[in-house]
Design a protein around this motif. Structure first.
Motif, PDB file in Angstrom:
ATOM      1  N   GLN A  70       0.793  -1.272   0.089  1.00 23.05           N
ATOM      2  CA  GLN A  70      -0.093  -0.071   0.088  1.00 23.05           C
ATOM      3  C   GLN A  70       1.040   1.215   0.082  1.00 23.05           C
ATOM      4  O   GLN A  70       0.457   2.328  -0.873  1.00 23.05           O
ATOM      5  N   ALA A  71       1.984   1.367   0.773  1.00 26.19           N
ATOM      6  CA  ALA A  71       2.870   2.259   0.775  1.00 26.19           C
ATOM      7  C   ALA A  71       3.513   2.666  -0.509  1.00 26.19           C
ATOM      8  O   ALA A  71       3.587   3.734  -1.090  1.00 26.19           O
ATOM      9  N   GLU A  72       3.762   1.433  -0.888  1.00 23.80           N
ATOM     10  CA  GLU A  72       4.636   1.466  -2.396  1.00 23.80           C
ATOM     11  C   GLU A  72       3.609   2.123  -3.591  1.00 23.80           C
ATOM     12  O   GLU A  72       4.051   3.013  -4.278  1.00 23.80           O
ATOM     13  N   THR A  73       2.352   1.739  -3.300  1.00 27.61           N
ATOM     14  CA  THR A  73       1.452   2.377  -4.396  1.00 27.61           C
ATOM     15  C   THR A  73       1.136   3.622  -3.969  1.00 27.61           C
ATOM     16  O   THR A  73       0.933   4.658  -5.123  1.00 27.61           O
ATOM     17  N   LYS A  74       1.068   4.100  -2.913  1.00 25.75           N
ATOM     18  CA  LYS A  74       1.031   5.460  -2.553  1.00 25.75           C
ATOM     19  C   LYS A  74       2.076   6.396  -2.964  1.00 25.75           C
ATOM     20  O   LYS A  74       2.017   7.552  -3.500  1.00 25.75           O
ATOM     21  N   ASP A  75       3.178   5.764  -2.779  1.00 25.11           N
ATOM     22  CA  ASP A  75       4.533   6.640  -3.260  1.00 25.11           C
ATOM     23  C   ASP A  75       4.305   6.782  -4.491  1.00 25.11           C
ATOM     24  O   ASP A  75       4.750   7.816  -5.213  1.00 25.11           O
ATOM     25  N   TYR A  76       4.038   5.730  -5.473  1.00 27.69           N
ATOM     26  CA  TYR A  76       3.975   5.842  -6.834  1.00 27.69           C
ATOM     27  C   TYR A  76       3.025   6.955  -7.145  1.00 27.69           C
ATOM     28  O   TYR A  76       3.518   7.888  -8.191  1.00 27.69           O
TER      29      TYR A  76
ATOM     30  N   ASP B  91      14.268   9.295  -8.843  1.00 31.19           N
ATOM     31  CA  ASP B  91      14.491   8.110  -8.356  1.00 31.19           C
ATOM     32  C   ASP B  91      15.730   8.222  -7.258  1.00 31.19           C
ATOM     33  O   ASP B  91      16.351   7.333  -6.961  1.00 31.19           O
ATOM     34  N   SER B  92      15.782   9.633  -6.823  1.00 29.00           N
ATOM     35  CA  SER B  92      16.801   9.833  -5.751  1.00 29.00           C
ATOM     36  C   SER B  92      16.608   9.232  -4.499  1.00 29.00           C
ATOM     37  O   SER B  92      15.194   9.169  -4.009  1.00 29.00           O
ATOM     38  N   PRO B  93      17.682   9.173  -3.651  1.00 27.84           N
ATOM     39  CA  PRO B  93      17.484   8.796  -2.310  1.00 27.84           C
ATOM     40  C   PRO B  93      16.505   9.884  -1.415  1.00 27.84           C
ATOM     41  O   PRO B  93      15.949   9.629  -0.369  1.00 27.84           O
ATOM     42  N   VAL B  94      16.890  11.124  -1.747  1.00 29.16           N
ATOM     43  CA  VAL B  94      16.238  12.383  -1.146  1.00 29.16           C
ATOM     44  C   VAL B  94      14.854  12.101  -1.235  1.00 29.16           C
ATOM     45  O   VAL B  94      14.043  12.328  -0.404  1.00 29.16           O
ATOM     46  N   VAL B  95      14.413  12.013  -2.591  1.00 24.51           N
ATOM     47  CA  VAL B  95      13.008  11.833  -2.826  1.00 24.51           C
ATOM     48  C   VAL B  95      12.117  10.627  -2.156  1.00 24.51           C
ATOM     49  O   VAL B  95      11.104  10.830  -1.541  1.00 24.51           O
ATOM     50  N   LYS B  96      12.993   9.610  -1.776  1.00 22.66           N
ATOM     51  CA  LYS B  96      12.126   8.555  -1.207  1.00 22.66           C
ATOM     52  C   LYS B  96      12.203   8.773   0.120  1.00 22.66           C
ATOM     53  O   LYS B  96      11.138   8.569   0.785  1.00 22.66           O
ATOM     54  N   LYS B  97      13.081   9.486   0.802  1.00 20.64           N
ATOM     55  CA  LYS B  97      12.851  10.048   2.274  1.00 20.64           C
ATOM     56  C   LYS B  97      11.613  10.980   2.291  1.00 20.64           C
ATOM     57  O   LYS B  97      11.012  10.797   3.122  1.00 20.64           O
ATOM     58  N   THR B  98      11.680  11.754   1.247  1.00 23.28           N
ATOM     59  CA  THR B  98      10.465  12.822   1.300  1.00 23.28           C
ATOM     60  C   THR B  98       9.199  12.142   1.182  1.00 23.28           C
ATOM     61  O   THR B  98       8.174  12.562   1.830  1.00 23.28           O
ATOM     62  N   LEU B  99       9.316  11.054   0.501  1.00 24.57           N
ATOM     63  CA  LEU B  99       7.909  10.494   0.065  1.00 24.57           C
ATOM     64  C   LEU B  99       7.442   9.647   1.477  1.00 24.57           C
ATOM     65  O   LEU B  99       6.141   9.678   1.684  1.00 24.57           O
ATOM     66  N   GLU B 100       8.348   9.211   2.352  1.00 26.64           N
ATOM     67  CA  GLU B 100       7.992   8.720   3.662  1.00 26.64           C
ATOM     68  C   GLU B 100       7.387   9.894   4.532  1.00 26.64           C
ATOM     69  O   GLU B 100       6.517   9.522   5.204  1.00 26.64           O
ATOM     70  N   PHE B 101       7.901  10.914   4.401  1.00 27.01           N
ATOM     71  CA  PHE B 101       7.275  12.099   5.165  1.00 27.01           C
ATOM     72  C   PHE B 101       6.283  12.445   4.891  1.00 27.01           C
ATOM     73  O   PHE B 101       5.147  12.791   5.652  1.00 27.01           O
ATOM     74  N   VAL B 102       5.809  12.481   3.408  1.00 31.59           N
ATOM     75  CA  VAL B 102       4.454  12.951   2.980  1.00 31.59           C
ATOM     76  C   VAL B 102       3.232  11.963   3.497  1.00 31.59           C
ATOM     77  O   VAL B 102       2.494  12.116   4.017  1.00 31.59           O
TER      78      VAL B 102
END
Length: 319
Positions: free
Chosen positions: A4-10, A304-315
């Motif tokens: 679910q988290a992966e789908t939401k991040d996408y 695809d940056s690790p920075v973006v991945k971290k911010t997606l978790e924050f969102v």
């Protein structure tokens, strides 16, 4: 839950790219050329109009060292290194110091956790501006060995020089302080913020000094306070950054802190008599600010940056 988290991040990434209106991949046509730049040696010039968020270039490292290692004449064997600009004193160590890029943490026997710094054949030709139109970042997840990426962060017209900020952490200093800190590079910046005889240059010094005051207040509140004054400081700092033309990374950090403020405001509301409408507004404001941070991260680092991945978790955490 992970799916679910992966789908939401996408979905968040897809919406961010739609909001920005930018391509996800490198352009099929080359966007720049390295050429002589008057008074600067060589630099990057745009071959066509480049929109914000466009991935201009990515490059693998020519060679790198761990922080504290010595660069001697043996490094001149790397093709292109000896041709990079180097002010006095002209030696291999100084040439490395003024042309290298940070690459995050590295490991070596007995030196775990040291910062890595590297030389790049083409990116090391990028020149500086205190108000840059491009942003560079090291992406360790891009390809097997990682790549340095360069993204446009404002519209860059055809023929304009593509410029980065060598020292983003100096952004809240005035012109004289910035020039003092850049002595090792051996040049005098002539960007709009450094033209002290112009209206913009005079206002720039005033803005940056005020931004420094606000940033110190925000960072040094002990204990951190949740007040309208603290929120007003964040709003003022964000407005000044945009007036100055500094879109990243400082503005992204301001949006992050605004999202946290609204999240804290929502958590503060425990009284049942509080308006349900206000609670909903707090949640929406937190999510809006977090998405503004995400948009800037995607625009300046790539989706695809690790920075973006971290911010997606924050969102996800504020939604």
């Amino acid at each position: 839950m992970a799916a679910q988290a992966e789908t939401k991040d996408y979905q968040e990434l897809r919406f961010a790219l739609q909001r920005l209106g930018i391509p996800a991949n490198l352009p099929s046509q080359k966007t720049f050329r390295i050429t002589a730049v008057r008074g600067k040696g060589k630099g990057w010039k745009a071959l066509r109009d480049i929109q914000p968020g466009t991935p201009i270039f990515d490059e693998e490292v020519l060679f790198w060292i761990l922080e504290g290692a010595i660069v001697d004449d043996s490094f001149e064997r790397y093709s292109g290194f000896s041709g990079l600009s180097c002010p006095a004193p002209v030696d291999s160590q100084h040439r490395f110091d003024v042309n290298s890029f940070g690459m995050g943490k590295g490991t070596s026997k007995g030196r775990r956790g040291k910062n890595k710094h590297g030389i790049f054949s083409q990116a090391s030709r990028l020149n500086h501006s205190c108000i840059p139109n491009a942003y560079f970042a090291w992406n360790p997840k891009m390809s097997r060995s990682g790549r340095l990426t360069v993204y446009a962060i404002v519209p860059i017209p055809k023929g304009a020089e593509i410029l980065i900020n060598y020292r983003t952490f100096d952004s809240f200093k005035n012109k004289d302080q910035r020039h003092q800190d850049r002595r090792q590079y051996g040049f005098e910046c002539a960007c709009p913020a450094c033209q002290s005889d112009s209206n913009f240059g005079i206002q720039s010094d005033e803005r940056r000094e005020r931004m420094g005051v606000l940033n110190d207040k925000i960072e040094n509140r002990v204990p951190p306070t949740h007040t309208m004054e603290s929120f007003s400081d964040l709003i003022e700092l964000g407005n000044l950054l945009q007036e100055e033309g500094l879109s990243y990374p400082q503005l992204a950090d301001v949006y992050h802190k605004q999202a946290l403020w609204w999240k804290t405001e929502l958590q503060r509301i425990t009284d049942a008599r509080e308006s349900a409408k206000y609670k909903e507004e707090c949640g929406e404001k937190a999510l809006q600010a977090a998405r503004k941070e995400l948009d800037l991260d995607v625009m300046c680092n790539g989706y695809d940056s690790p920075v973006v991945k971290k911010t997606l978790e924050f969102v996800r955490g504020v939604s």
